[in-house]
Design an enzyme around this catalytic site. Structure first.
Site, mmCIF file in Angstrom:
data_model
loop_
_atom_site.group_PDB
_atom_site.id
_atom_site.type_symbol
_atom_site.label_atom_id
_atom_site.label_comp_id
_atom_site.label_asym_id
_atom_site.label_seq_id
_atom_site.Cartn_x
_atom_site.Cartn_y
_atom_site.Cartn_z
ATOM 1 N N SER A 158 2.446 6.997 -8.779
ATOM 2 C CA SER A 158 1.266 6.885 -9.407
ATOM 3 C C SER A 158 1.285 7.660 -10.584
ATOM 4 C CB SER A 158 0.215 6.981 -8.245
ATOM 5 O OG SER A 158 -1.044 6.466 -9.018
ATOM 6 N N HIS A 185 2.070 2.458 -9.150
ATOM 7 C CA HIS A 185 0.700 1.833 -9.198
ATOM 8 C C HIS A 185 0.723 1.733 -10.947
ATOM 9 C CE1 HIS A 185 -1.003 4.266 -5.690
ATOM 10 N NE2 HIS A 185 -0.094 3.240 -5.319
ATOM 11 N N ASP A 278 -1.860 7.021 -1.065
ATOM 12 C CA ASP A 278 -0.828 6.136 -0.750
ATOM 13 C C ASP A 278 0.399 6.550 -0.800
ATOM 14 O OD1 ASP A 278 -0.355 3.423 -0.564
ATOM 15 O OD2 ASP A 278 0.072 3.006 -2.608
#
Length: 341
Positions: A158, A185, A278
């Protein structure tokens, strides 16, 4: 397998009983109506797996898990109304020793069969990991035509991810013997450009992952829509909007869990720099399956969120500085030329 149920909701208990009854080799050992009973029952009769609810009277699922792992350790699967809606408690439970988490199945409706099958798959996965399932009773692995599948390296990232990905991919050889799938992401409008940029940083071919494509050695595929990327039972990649309530899109956890559910070959999970949590639970599930898992260390992470959550859960077999991740991957993956010789 002998299964303990810890749940104070009669309808949920009945649903779990019906799901368990679908497998002749499974039976309910006991049912605890609260976390305190679950701790006591585990001490008296240790099951092969406990299906642990999160919200219960006397002791909740997190504290019950902590006490069971301290007094009479056994595999624990969190079964809750919505894993996504209870993410923080799921993280806490896995930090206390639970192996995985799954939504409570439904008895009726179009989703009933899928949710029951997913629960049973999680139970059997834990059984294989713990040795509770006899080898002869295990579900045979699905192999694609042409022999065993090449391994997959699944990478999640991310915030700070693009440069970290460039460092990892740039350190891999052109004849790297595993397919690489990346879930970063990033909005779909930037994915194509990011894949092209990464392609210039590594001897591997980097491109966006297309619907129906299969991972292949020497190629890195980047999730490229605002939907989640999954792998199917045939080994092909697909995009899906579900779970719709997940704040991260595309979700690293969703892809990691799909590998655990469907992938018959070997796999390595890697969780790089990023904000949030995540990928931590999915990486934990990959480790529970016996696969090698890696998290980036704090010193080299631009944002120590996702790898920190993985470390807290014990999801990573190795916690490495960024510069050591590519050599670790190369040492664990045999190139096609080496395997042919």
């Amino acid at each position: 397998m002998k299964i303990g149920i810890a749940n104070d909701m009669p309808l949920a208990v009945e649903t779990l009983r019906q799901a368990i009854a679908k497998r002749p080799g499974h039976r309910v050992l006991w049912v605890a109506a609260n976390g305190e009973e679950a701790v006591q029952f585990c001490a008296a009769q240790v099951p092969d797996v406990v299906l642990m609810d999160l919200v219960m009277p006397k002791l909740d699922g997190v504290e019950a898990t902590r006490q069971i792992m301290a007094r009479s350790p056994c595999p624990i699967l969190i079964v809750t109304t919505s894993v996504g809606a209870n993410a923080w408690r799921v993280y806490e439970a896995m930090g206390a020793g639970a192996l995985d988490a799954v939504d409570t199945p439904t008895l009726a409706g179009s989703d009933a069969r899928r949710t029951m099958d997913l629960l049973l798959a999680k139970i059997e996965q834990i059984g294989r990991f713990s040795g509770a399932l006899d080898a002869a009773a295990r579900t045979p692995a699905v192999r694609l035509p042409g022999g065993p599948s090449a391994p997959i390296v699944a990478i999640g990232a991310s915030a700070g991810g693009p440069s970290a990905l460039a460092a990892v991919l740039g350190g891999l050889p052109a004849n790297f013997g595993a397919g690489v799938v990346i879930v970063q992401h990033v909005d779909r409008s930037f994915a194509e450009g990011m894949a092209a940029w990464l392609d210039g940083q590594t001897p591997l071919a980097v491109r966006i992952a297309r619907e129906g494509e299969r991972p292949a050695p020497g190629c890195a595929l980047l999730a490229a829509t605002n939907d989640h990327l999954r792998i199917t039972a045939t080994g092909a990649l697909t995009y899906t909007r579900e779970p719709a309530d997940t704040p991260y899109r595309p979700s690293v956890d969703t892809f990691f869990h799909s590998l655990v559910e469907h992938w018959a070959g070997d796999a390595i999970g890697v969780l790089l720099t990023g904000m949030g949590r995540d990928g931590a639970i999915g990486l934990k599930a990959m480790r529970a399956k016996g696969w090698h898992t890696i998290a980036q260390d704090e010193a080299t992470s631009a944002v120590y969120g996702m790898p920190k959550a993985a470390a807290a859960l014990g999801a990573a077999r190795a916690i490495l500085p960024l510069s050591a991740i590519a050599p670790e991957l190369a040492s664990r993956v045999t190139s096609p030329l080496q395997s042919a010789g």
